[in-house]
Design a protein around this motif. Structure first.
Motif, PDB file in Angstrom:
ATOM      1  N   GLU A  54       0.831  -1.204   0.000  1.00  0.00           N
ATOM      2  CA  GLU A  54       0.000   0.000   0.000  1.00  0.00           C
ATOM      3  C   GLU A  54       0.862   1.248   0.000  1.00  0.00           C
ATOM      4  O   GLU A  54       2.042   1.224   0.374  1.00  0.00           O
ATOM      5  N   HIS A  68      -6.225   1.362  -0.206  1.00  0.00           N
ATOM      6  CA  HIS A  68      -6.878   0.578   0.842  1.00  0.00           C
ATOM      7  C   HIS A  68      -8.173  -0.061   0.344  1.00  0.00           C
ATOM      8  O   HIS A  68      -8.511  -1.178   0.754  1.00  0.00           O
ATOM      9  N   TYR A  73      -8.623   3.027   6.547  1.00  0.00           N
ATOM     10  CA  TYR A  73      -8.386   1.593   6.707  1.00  0.00           C
ATOM     11  C   TYR A  73      -9.657   0.822   7.066  1.00  0.00           C
ATOM     12  O   TYR A  73      -9.669  -0.415   7.014  1.00  0.00           O
TER      13      TYR A  73
END
Length: 242
Positions: free
Chosen positions: A20, A28, A78
């Motif tokens: 990421e 994400h 997230y």
């Protein structure tokens, strides 16, 4: 943003590393899509310590609080990852900050423990790789510190890669395949990141690494997914140039 992903690997890899760019929401979302397809037994997080992850795993209502305790950034970015976990166990692989700081003075092998040689931490890197990794760290830190200081940062990166790899292997042994790892792209690269550490320590274990990047960087992954660039200020703008 839903990303169309091919099969993770055929046959499916036992450990899938999902890289990421930390501040990119689309990266994400891509990780969340990958987890939805993979349906892992456990997800290992770079961002959480074992204690923080255990708290979140025991009581899913505590995920946001555990994340806040980790001092990691922007939980809402997230959150889609956690929304896809289902019954997957939450595993933390972050070393305590004081331990990471000690790498600079004590070395990665001494702090890692008896398994250091298994993960290659007892040996110096090839000179060419050491030089390249120091240069990459120098550029990543805006060339604001002396180049020679980057040797310590390379040691820290090697230590953290080994810690993440060990956590993934332990999760695989405990919960069975497949296991996913959520970590920065630098840890997901196949030449010296977590996949390479796993190959060194447990060559029989299959891995598959996906990098979620904003442009084709040339960094080696098994698969590369290009996501829209995030809007961000120049991280080096406030630093005095060398």
């Amino acid at each position: 943003l839903a990303l169309a992903l091919p099969a993770m690997a055929d046959p499916a890899a036992e450990i899938v590393i999902l890289g990421e760019i930390h501040d990119n929401p689309d990266a994400h979302l891509g990780q969340a899509d990958a987890l939805r397809e993979l349906r892992p037994t456990a997800v290992v997080f770079e961002m959480l310590t074992a204690e923080e992850a255990a708290r979140a795993d025991a009581d899913r209502s505590q995920i946001a609080a555990a994340w806040e305790a980790s001092a990691w950034r922007d939980f809402p970015m997230y959150e889609p990852i956690f929304d896809t976990l289902g019954n997957a166990r939450i595993v933390g692989a972050a070393a305590p900050r004081e331990t990471v700081r000690s790498v600079y003075t004590k070395g990665a092998a001494a702090l890692f423990g008896a398994d250091a040689a298994r993960f290659g931490l007892d040996a110096a890197l090839p000179e060419e790789q050491q030089t390249l990794r120091m240069q990459l760290q120098f550029e990543a830190h805006c060339e604001a510190m002396p180049l020679e200081m980057m040797a310590g940062m390379v040691a820290v990166q090697r230590y953290r890669d080994a810690v993440f790899a060990r956590a993934a292997l332990e999760a695989l042994e405990t919960y069975g395949p497949p296991v996913a790892v959520i970590a920065g792209n630098g840890h997901a690269r196949t030449d010296w990141g977590v996949p390479a550490m796993i190959a060194k320590a447990a060559p029989e274990v299959t891995t598959h690494a996906i990098g979620f990047v904003e442009t084709d960087t040339g960094v080696p992954f098994d698969d590369t997914r290009i996501v829209p660039p995030a809007e961000r200020d120049d991280p080096c703008a406030t630093l005095t140039s060398k």
